[in-house]
Scaffold this motif. Structure first.
Motif, PDB file in Angstrom:
ATOM      1  N   ILE A 184       0.836  -1.210   0.000  1.00  0.00           N
ATOM      2  CA  ILE A 184       0.000   0.000   0.000  1.00  0.00           C
ATOM      3  C   ILE A 184       0.861   1.245   0.000  1.00  0.00           C
ATOM      4  CG2 ILE A 184      -1.554   1.387   1.428  1.00  0.00           C
ATOM      5  CD1 ILE A 184      -2.876  -1.263   2.304  1.00  0.00           C
ATOM      6  N   LEU A 185       1.838   1.294   0.887  1.00  0.00           N
ATOM      7  CA  LEU A 185       2.665   2.492   1.000  1.00  0.00           C
ATOM      8  C   LEU A 185       3.519   2.700  -0.240  1.00  0.00           C
ATOM      9  CD1 LEU A 185       3.706   2.304   4.767  1.00  0.00           C
ATOM     10  CD2 LEU A 185       1.902   3.685   3.716  1.00  0.00           C
ATOM     11  N   ASP A 186       3.983   1.621  -0.837  1.00  0.00           N
ATOM     12  CA  ASP A 186       4.769   1.755  -2.067  1.00  0.00           C
ATOM     13  C   ASP A 186       3.924   2.320  -3.206  1.00  0.00           C
ATOM     14  OD1 ASP A 186       7.054   0.809  -0.855  1.00  0.00           O
ATOM     15  OD2 ASP A 186       6.928  -1.206  -1.705  1.00  0.00           O
ATOM     16  N   LEU A 187       2.688   1.821  -3.326  1.00  0.00           N
ATOM     17  CA  LEU A 187       1.834   2.233  -4.433  1.00  0.00           C
ATOM     18  C   LEU A 187       1.189   3.594  -4.213  1.00  0.00           C
ATOM     19  CD1 LEU A 187      -0.009  -1.153  -5.145  1.00  0.00           C
ATOM     20  CD2 LEU A 187       1.777  -0.092  -6.554  1.00  0.00           C
ATOM     21  N   ALA A 188       0.988   3.969  -2.952  1.00  0.00           N
ATOM     22  CA  ALA A 188       0.226   5.189  -2.645  1.00  0.00           C
ATOM     23  C   ALA A 188       1.026   6.463  -2.859  1.00  0.00           C
ATOM     24  CB  ALA A 188      -0.297   5.130  -1.219  1.00  0.00           C
ATOM     25  N   GLU A 189       2.333   6.352  -2.936  1.00  0.00           N
ATOM     26  CA  GLU A 189       3.184   7.514  -3.231  1.00  0.00           C
ATOM     27  C   GLU A 189       2.963   8.649  -2.240  1.00  0.00           C
ATOM     28  OE1 GLU A 189       2.229   8.426  -7.268  1.00  0.00           O
ATOM     29  OE2 GLU A 189       3.065   6.563  -8.066  1.00  0.00           O
ATOM     30  N   GLY A 190       2.879   8.294  -0.976  1.00  0.00           N
ATOM     31  CA  GLY A 190       2.743   9.298   0.079  1.00  0.00           C
ATOM     32  C   GLY A 190       1.335   9.772   0.349  1.00  0.00           C
ATOM     33  N   SER A 191       0.343   9.186  -0.311  1.00  0.00           N
ATOM     34  CA  SER A 191      -1.039   9.656  -0.167  1.00  0.00           C
ATOM     35  C   SER A 191      -1.859   8.845   0.823  1.00  0.00           C
ATOM     36  CB  SER A 191      -1.743   9.618  -1.528  1.00  0.00           C
ATOM     37  OG  SER A 191      -1.856   8.283  -2.003  1.00  0.00           O
ATOM     38  N   MET A 192      -1.288   7.814   1.427  1.00  0.00           N
ATOM     39  CA  MET A 192      -2.038   6.942   2.333  1.00  0.00           C
ATOM     40  C   MET A 192      -1.250   6.729   3.621  1.00  0.00           C
ATOM     41  SD  MET A 192      -4.818   5.169   2.877  1.00  0.00           S
ATOM     42  CE  MET A 192      -5.549   5.245   1.225  1.00  0.00           C
ATOM     43  N   ARG A 193      -1.948   6.852   4.751  1.00  0.00           N
ATOM     44  CA  ARG A 193      -1.379   6.531   6.063  1.00  0.00           C
ATOM     45  C   ARG A 193      -2.096   5.300   6.605  1.00  0.00           C
ATOM     46  NH1 ARG A 193       1.237  10.597   8.756  1.00  0.00           N
ATOM     47  NH2 ARG A 193       0.159  10.314  10.734  1.00  0.00           N
ATOM     48  N   VAL A 194      -1.346   4.465   7.315  1.00  0.00           N
ATOM     49  CA  VAL A 194      -1.863   3.164   7.732  1.00  0.00           C
ATOM     50  C   VAL A 194      -1.889   3.058   9.248  1.00  0.00           C
ATOM     51  CG1 VAL A 194      -1.526   0.659   7.639  1.00  0.00           C
ATOM     52  CG2 VAL A 194      -1.004   2.065   5.621  1.00  0.00           C
ATOM     53  N   PHE A 195      -3.046   2.648   9.763  1.00  0.00           N
ATOM     54  CA  PHE A 195      -3.169   2.187  11.141  1.00  0.00           C
ATOM     55  C   PHE A 195      -3.297   0.666  11.118  1.00  0.00           C
ATOM     56  CE2 PHE A 195      -3.786   6.420  12.573  1.00  0.00           C
ATOM     57  CZ  PHE A 195      -3.726   6.413  13.962  1.00  0.00           C
ATOM     58  N   GLY A 196      -2.678   0.013  12.083  1.00  0.00           N
ATOM     59  CA  GLY A 196      -2.867  -1.415  12.242  1.00  0.00           C
ATOM     60  C   GLY A 196      -4.085  -1.703  13.101  1.00  0.00           C
ATOM     61  N   GLY A 197      -4.228  -2.977  13.447  1.00  0.00           N
ATOM     62  CA  GLY A 197      -5.353  -3.415  14.273  1.00  0.00           C
ATOM     63  C   GLY A 197      -5.112  -4.825  14.757  1.00  0.00           C
ATOM     64  N   LEU A 198      -6.098  -5.690  14.551  1.00  0.00           N
ATOM     65  CA  LEU A 198      -5.982  -7.114  14.900  1.00  0.00           C
ATOM     66  C   LEU A 198      -5.490  -7.331  16.321  1.00  0.00           C
ATOM     67  CD1 LEU A 198      -4.569  -8.575  11.554  1.00  0.00           C
ATOM     68  CD2 LEU A 198      -6.909  -8.761  12.438  1.00  0.00           C
ATOM     69  N   GLY A 199      -6.050  -6.547  17.238  1.00  0.00           N
ATOM     70  CA  GLY A 199      -5.755  -6.759  18.645  1.00  0.00           C
ATOM     71  C   GLY A 199      -4.385  -6.331  19.098  1.00  0.00           C
ATOM     72  N   GLY A 200      -3.582  -5.774  18.187  1.00  0.00           N
ATOM     73  CA  GLY A 200      -2.206  -5.425  18.527  1.00  0.00           C
ATOM     74  C   GLY A 200      -1.243  -6.573  18.378  1.00  0.00           C
ATOM     75  N   VAL A 201      -1.703  -7.706  17.875  1.00  0.00           N
ATOM     76  CA  VAL A 201      -0.870  -8.911  17.773  1.00  0.00           C
ATOM     77  C   VAL A 201       0.360  -8.670  16.902  1.00  0.00           C
ATOM     78  CG1 VAL A 201      -0.836 -11.302  16.957  1.00  0.00           C
ATOM     79  CG2 VAL A 201      -2.804 -10.454  18.239  1.00  0.00           C
ATOM     80  N   TYR A 202       0.232  -7.806  15.894  1.00  0.00           N
ATOM     81  CA  TYR A 202       1.346  -7.525  14.996  1.00  0.00           C
ATOM     82  C   TYR A 202       1.788  -6.066  15.106  1.00  0.00           C
ATOM     83  CZ  TYR A 202      -0.604 -11.802  13.037  1.00  0.00           C
ATOM     84  OH  TYR A 202      -1.095 -13.078  12.889  1.00  0.00           O
ATOM     85  N   PHE A 203       1.538  -5.440  16.229  1.00  0.00           N
ATOM     86  CA  PHE A 203       1.771  -4.006  16.353  1.00  0.00           C
ATOM     87  C   PHE A 203       3.223  -3.640  16.066  1.00  0.00           C
ATOM     88  CE2 PHE A 203       1.560  -0.088  19.348  1.00  0.00           C
ATOM     89  CZ  PHE A 203       1.335   0.755  18.278  1.00  0.00           C
ATOM     90  N   LEU A 204       4.161  -4.384  16.607  1.00  0.00           N
ATOM     91  CA  LEU A 204       5.574  -4.076  16.397  1.00  0.00           C
ATOM     92  C   LEU A 204       5.921  -4.137  14.913  1.00  0.00           C
ATOM     93  CD1 LEU A 204       8.302  -3.440  17.770  1.00  0.00           C
ATOM     94  CD2 LEU A 204       8.733  -5.911  17.765  1.00  0.00           C
ATOM     95  N   GLU A 205       5.496  -5.208  14.258  1.00  0.00           N
ATOM     96  CA  GLU A 205       5.798  -5.362  12.832  1.00  0.00           C
ATOM     97  C   GLU A 205       5.097  -4.296  11.990  1.00  0.00           C
ATOM     98  OE1 GLU A 205       6.619  -9.016  15.000  1.00  0.00           O
ATOM     99  OE2 GLU A 205       4.771  -7.832  14.816  1.00  0.00           O
ATOM    100  N   GLU A 206       3.872  -3.926  12.392  1.00  0.00           N
ATOM    101  CA  GLU A 206       3.156  -2.875  11.671  1.00  0.00           C
ATOM    102  C   GLU A 206       3.928  -1.561  11.719  1.00  0.00           C
ATOM    103  OE1 GLU A 206      -1.298  -4.698  12.617  1.00  0.00           O
ATOM    104  OE2 GLU A 206      -0.446  -3.127  13.877  1.00  0.00           O
ATOM    105  N   LEU A 207       4.417  -1.201  12.905  1.00  0.00           N
ATOM    106  CA  LEU A 207       5.196   0.022  13.029  1.00  0.00           C
ATOM    107  C   LEU A 207       6.477  -0.053  12.204  1.00  0.00           C
ATOM    108  CD1 LEU A 207       4.820   0.688  16.871  1.00  0.00           C
ATOM    109  CD2 LEU A 207       3.733   1.985  15.019  1.00  0.00           C
TER     110      LEU A 207
END
Length: 313
Positions: A184-207
């Protein structure tokens, strides 16, 4: 289609932990507005950046329209501008989604996070999200949770919504989360910001992949806040150490089907809400599960009997 005039400028610097709040009920199933007040105060004391209400965790599909309005009013009134409140939108068509979004805006929400239309193509979704955004003056956040909604939003679609559709943020909950965030971030060219979710199970990797925060219902939000603070300060080792220490609890709490009951049980025992009731349909916890939860909380050095916010290293 033409680009939108409305752009989500208010989200340009948004980051951190937005707690997906449960909707408190009394034992008889009635709304518990007093517990909404104590829940809001608790979240703000924990240091969250914002509140997200009436998402899947908020049992919005079990509320009447009048109850939905009462819940929005109660959260926004108690927040009192101290943190932004975002409201979930999920409807069967564009008209219903716009109606929900306009109500949220009229009641003071600062953004809406919008579920996709059921089982429709990327082309339809690309028309849908900008249509909602054009109808309101507050930002639209994409809610991407195919395990619950049954609809997958491709990374290409999400990026295009950022580049061309005026919808510049997503709550992204489709595993494997790392690969989708990167694409998403590669294709969005700076136009998209991402929040994670899924209970925080992957929070570190998401950041680590470039997410700016998380929107989830983990009932020890101070832990997620501390992980984000470490990461934002550039102390990646401390962020990883905090995440690793509490990962058993994050994992246990985010169990499919029963996660809501676990979270309400935690909040009730922490003194945040008065009752852990959920409306039907919904799975309740049994005494063995409660003992497992207590043991898991104790294993990471915490206690359900503790009142107030923990100071997390």
């Amino acid at each position: 289609m033409t680009a939108l005039l409305h752009t989500p400028d208010s989200l340009a610097t948004t980051q951190g932990v937005f707690t997906i709040c449960p909707t408190p009920f009394a034992a008889d199933g009635a709304l518990d507005l007093a517990s909404i007040a104590s829940l809001v105060d608790f979240q703000i004391e924990a240091g969250v950046s914002g509140l997200a209400i009436l998402g899947f965790l908020g049992e919005s599909h079990k509320l009447s329209q009048e109850e939905r309005s009462q819940v929005i009013r109660a959260f926004i009134a108690r927040a009192g501008g101290r943190v932004p409140v975002w409201v979930g939108v999920r409807a069967l068509g564009i008209a219903g989604a716009i109606e929900q979004a306009r109500e949220a805006e009229a009641l003071g929400a600062e953004a809406v996070f919008v579920a996709p239309l059921d089982t429709t193509s990327d082309a339809v979704q690309f028309d849908y999200y900008p249509a909602v955004a054009e109808a309101i003056g507050i930002p639209v956040v994409i809610h991407d949770f195919p395990d619950s909604f049954g609809t997958e939003l491709s990374a290409d679609l999400v990026a295009r919504l950022g580049r061309e559709g005026g919808v510049g943020m997503i709550k992204m909950e489709e595993p494997p989360v790392g690969q989708k965030i990167t694409r998403i971030l590669d294709l969005a060219e700076g136009s998209m910001r991402v929040f994670g979710g899924l209970g925080g199970v992957y929070f570190l990797e998401e950041l680590q992949r470039g997410a700016v925060g998380t929107m989830t219902g983990f009932a020890f939000p101070e832990i997620l806040v501390r992980i984000h603070q470490h990461h934002a300060a550039g102390d990646l080792a401390a962020a990883a150490a905090t995440f690793d220490r509490y990962c058993p609890l994050i994992r246990y709490e985010f169990q499919p089907k029963i996660g809501l009951a676990l979270r309400k049980a935690i909040y009730m025992r922490r003194g945040v809400i008065a009752c852990d009731a959920i409306r039907s349909p919904g799975m309740r916890i049994d005494p063995i599960t409660l003992r497992e939860l207590e043991a898991t909380v104790a294993r990471v050095g915490l206690s359900l009997a503790h009142r107030g916010i923990y100071a997390i290293d």
